[in-house]
Design a protein around this motif. Structure first.
Motif, mmCIF file in Angstrom:
data_model
loop_
_atom_site.group_PDB
_atom_site.id
_atom_site.type_symbol
_atom_site.label_atom_id
_atom_site.label_comp_id
_atom_site.label_asym_id
_atom_site.label_seq_id
_atom_site.Cartn_x
_atom_site.Cartn_y
_atom_site.Cartn_z
ATOM 1 N N SER A 125 0.836 -1.216 0.000
ATOM 2 C CA SER A 125 0.000 0.000 0.000
ATOM 3 C C SER A 125 0.866 1.260 0.000
ATOM 4 N N GLU A 126 1.914 1.271 0.841
ATOM 5 C CA GLU A 126 2.760 2.465 0.941
ATOM 6 C C GLU A 126 3.609 2.666 -0.316
ATOM 7 N N SER A 127 3.994 1.563 -0.978
ATOM 8 C CA SER A 127 4.771 1.698 -2.224
ATOM 9 C C SER A 127 3.954 2.402 -3.306
ATOM 10 N N ALA A 128 2.621 2.284 -3.219
ATOM 11 C CA ALA A 128 1.742 2.922 -4.211
ATOM 12 C C ALA A 128 1.741 4.438 -4.091
ATOM 13 N N LEU A 129 2.203 4.961 -2.945
ATOM 14 C CA LEU A 129 2.286 6.419 -2.782
ATOM 15 C C LEU A 129 3.522 6.987 -3.469
ATOM 16 N N VAL A 130 4.509 6.123 -3.707
ATOM 17 C CA VAL A 130 5.812 6.586 -4.203
ATOM 18 C C VAL A 130 5.802 6.832 -5.708
ATOM 19 N N ASP A 131 5.159 5.950 -6.474
ATOM 20 C CA ASP A 131 5.306 6.022 -7.940
ATOM 21 C C ASP A 131 4.016 6.425 -8.669
ATOM 22 N N ALA A 132 3.067 7.017 -7.939
ATOM 23 C CA ALA A 132 1.799 7.386 -8.577
ATOM 24 C C ALA A 132 1.928 8.665 -9.390
ATOM 25 N N ASP A 133 1.320 8.666 -10.573
ATOM 26 C CA ASP A 133 1.100 9.915 -11.314
ATOM 27 C C ASP A 133 -0.224 10.538 -10.890
ATOM 28 N N VAL A 134 -1.178 9.663 -10.569
ATOM 29 C CA VAL A 134 -2.473 10.090 -10.016
ATOM 30 C C VAL A 134 -2.812 9.086 -8.916
ATOM 31 N N LEU A 135 -3.254 9.582 -7.754
ATOM 32 C CA LEU A 135 -3.641 8.685 -6.664
ATOM 33 C C LEU A 135 -5.152 8.722 -6.497
ATOM 34 N N LEU A 136 -5.764 7.535 -6.453
ATOM 35 C CA LEU A 136 -7.182 7.431 -6.127
ATOM 36 C C LEU A 136 -7.281 6.966 -4.680
ATOM 37 N N TYR A 137 -7.703 7.863 -3.787
ATOM 38 C CA TYR A 137 -7.906 7.471 -2.394
ATOM 39 C C TYR A 137 -9.387 7.137 -2.238
ATOM 40 N N VAL A 138 -9.667 5.853 -1.972
ATOM 41 C CA VAL A 138 -11.063 5.399 -1.921
ATOM 42 C C VAL A 138 -11.512 5.283 -0.469
ATOM 43 N N THR A 139 -12.632 5.909 -0.172
ATOM 44 C CA THR A 139 -13.288 5.756 1.118
ATOM 45 C C THR A 139 -14.742 5.403 0.829
ATOM 46 N N ASP A 140 -15.579 5.346 1.857
ATOM 47 C CA ASP A 140 -17.006 5.113 1.584
ATOM 48 C C ASP A 140 -17.849 5.929 2.557
ATOM 49 N N THR A 141 -19.157 5.753 2.476
ATOM 50 C CA THR A 141 -20.062 6.615 3.255
ATOM 51 C C THR A 141 -20.185 6.164 4.706
ATOM 52 N N VAL A 142 -19.604 5.026 5.067
ATOM 53 C CA VAL A 142 -19.684 4.509 6.436
ATOM 54 C C VAL A 142 -18.428 4.861 7.231
ATOM 55 N N GLU A 143 -17.304 4.911 6.535
ATOM 56 C CA GLU A 143 -16.004 5.063 7.187
ATOM 57 C C GLU A 143 -15.809 6.451 7.803
ATOM 58 N N LYS A 144 -15.198 6.478 8.982
ATOM 59 C CA LYS A 144 -14.874 7.747 9.632
ATOM 60 C C LYS A 144 -13.636 8.374 8.961
ATOM 61 N N THR A 145 -13.604 9.707 8.909
ATOM 62 C CA THR A 145 -12.521 10.397 8.187
ATOM 63 C C THR A 145 -11.181 10.345 8.922
ATOM 64 N N ASP A 146 -11.186 9.925 10.196
ATOM 65 C CA ASP A 146 -9.918 9.879 10.937
ATOM 66 C C ASP A 146 -9.319 8.466 11.004
ATOM 67 N N LYS A 147 -9.893 7.529 10.281
ATOM 68 C CA LYS A 147 -9.360 6.157 10.302
ATOM 69 C C LYS A 147 -7.983 6.131 9.626
ATOM 70 N N ASN A 148 -7.024 5.458 10.270
ATOM 71 C CA ASN A 148 -5.644 5.370 9.762
ATOM 72 C C ASN A 148 -5.062 6.754 9.414
ATOM 73 N N ALA A 149 -5.096 7.628 10.413
ATOM 74 C CA ALA A 149 -4.674 9.019 10.228
ATOM 75 C C ALA A 149 -3.224 9.131 9.759
ATOM 76 N N GLU A 150 -2.385 8.208 10.193
ATOM 77 C CA GLU A 150 -0.961 8.252 9.825
ATOM 78 C C GLU A 150 -0.777 8.090 8.316
ATOM 79 N N PHE A 151 -1.498 7.132 7.738
ATOM 80 C CA PHE A 151 -1.428 6.906 6.291
ATOM 81 C C PHE A 151 -2.027 8.099 5.548
#
Length: 293
Positions: free
Chosen positions: A77-103
């Protein structure tokens, strides 16, 4: 002019990343089941047109690792932050916005375009969605927020349009006839694992890994021998089931999916072996293709 780029999909478990990946690529590349932690590897799906190549990457859901296998999943997962030209960060309508704050903080610091996709909007109402968009805007102020439903294919065209606008001018990275960076054997293991995820409860699917010992292909058919590894003798009994019925069901369903995937007749033999604590063994995880560094 030709455009090409890496579009990497990240987010927490069970938000619909694999469903979205399959929708955008137009092929069934990633396992998509209702269970969390389904994707264990970083899987590329390549979309080619005459003047464009988009290399999508599905990644495991972000989690705090409890054992070596989960450490490897977080590395993907973290390697995907290194070589992205565009990042799609996917969340949903149930998830809290502070989940995995470090990432999330790592995502906030990126210098590439981030599309924040709020999935499963069919499960909420307009008022709550507006609040959620505002919350996410505070968390990731530079991200472009797009509400979607991957399952209902809602706004997938909007996402794709933005991706095409954002990827850079570049020659293709892979051959134009290539669909993925993974070998055929990888998809055999993923499809068998998917059936195990669907047909067994509780911890069983997470204690399982699959390896292909034989893959012989000719013009019309493929002969496959696959080994299902579990951690305990008791798990082996559950996988096989009474009179072998459970294993037979998994093999039958896997064979049907494999025939659809490869468009050939499939002859599949499955075996079950015990490999104690493979999820915590560096050597075993490397043998199964996991990234530990």
């Amino acid at each position: 002019m030709h455009k090409a780029g890496f579009v990497n999909i990240v987010g927490n478990p069970n938000v619909g990343k694999s469903t979205l990946m399959n929708l955008l690529v137009g092929e069934r590349i990633s396992i998509a089941t209702f269970k969390a932690q389904t994707t264990r590897h970083r899987i590329m799906g390549i979309l080619n047109t005459d003047d464009m190549q988009i290399v999508f990457s599905d990644t495991p859901g972000v989690l705090k690792p409890n054992y070596k296998l989960q450490e490897s999943m977080l590395n993907f997962s973290e390697s995907a932050l290194v070589d992205a030209d565009v990042l799609l960060y996917v969340t949903d309508t149930v998830e809290k916005t502070d989940k995995n704050a470090e990432f999330l903080e790592k995502v906030r610091k990126l210098n590439v375009p981030v599309l924040l996709l709020i999935n499963k909007i069919d499960l909420t109402n307009q008022e709550d969605l507006v609040k959620l968009v505002e919350e996410w805007h505070e968390k990731l102020p530079d991200a472009e927020i797009i509400p979607i439903s991957a399952k209902a294919k809602f706004n997938a065209d909007v996402v794709m349009k933005r991706i095409k606008e954002l990827i850079p001018d570049s020659p293709p990275y892979f051959g134009k006839d290539q669909l993925t960076d993974k070998p055929a054997r990888f998809f055999v293991t993923e499809i068998i694992r998917e059936k195990i995820l669907l047909y067994y409860d509780k911890e069983i699917p997470y204690a399982v890994e699959v390896a292909v010992e034989q893959f012989k292909e000719d013009a019309k058919s493929i002969h496959i021998n696959a080994v299902i590894y579990v951690e305990r003798e008791s798990q082996k009994g559950i996988i096989i089931g009474h009179q072998g019925k459970a294993l037979k069901k998994v093999a039958t369903e896997a064979r049907k999916t494999l025939e659809h995937f490869f468009q050939k007749s499939i002859y599949l033999e499955t075996f079950v072996k015990v490999d104690k604590d493979w999820r915590s063994s560096d050597k075993e995880l490397k043998n199964f293709g996991y990234q530990l560094d």
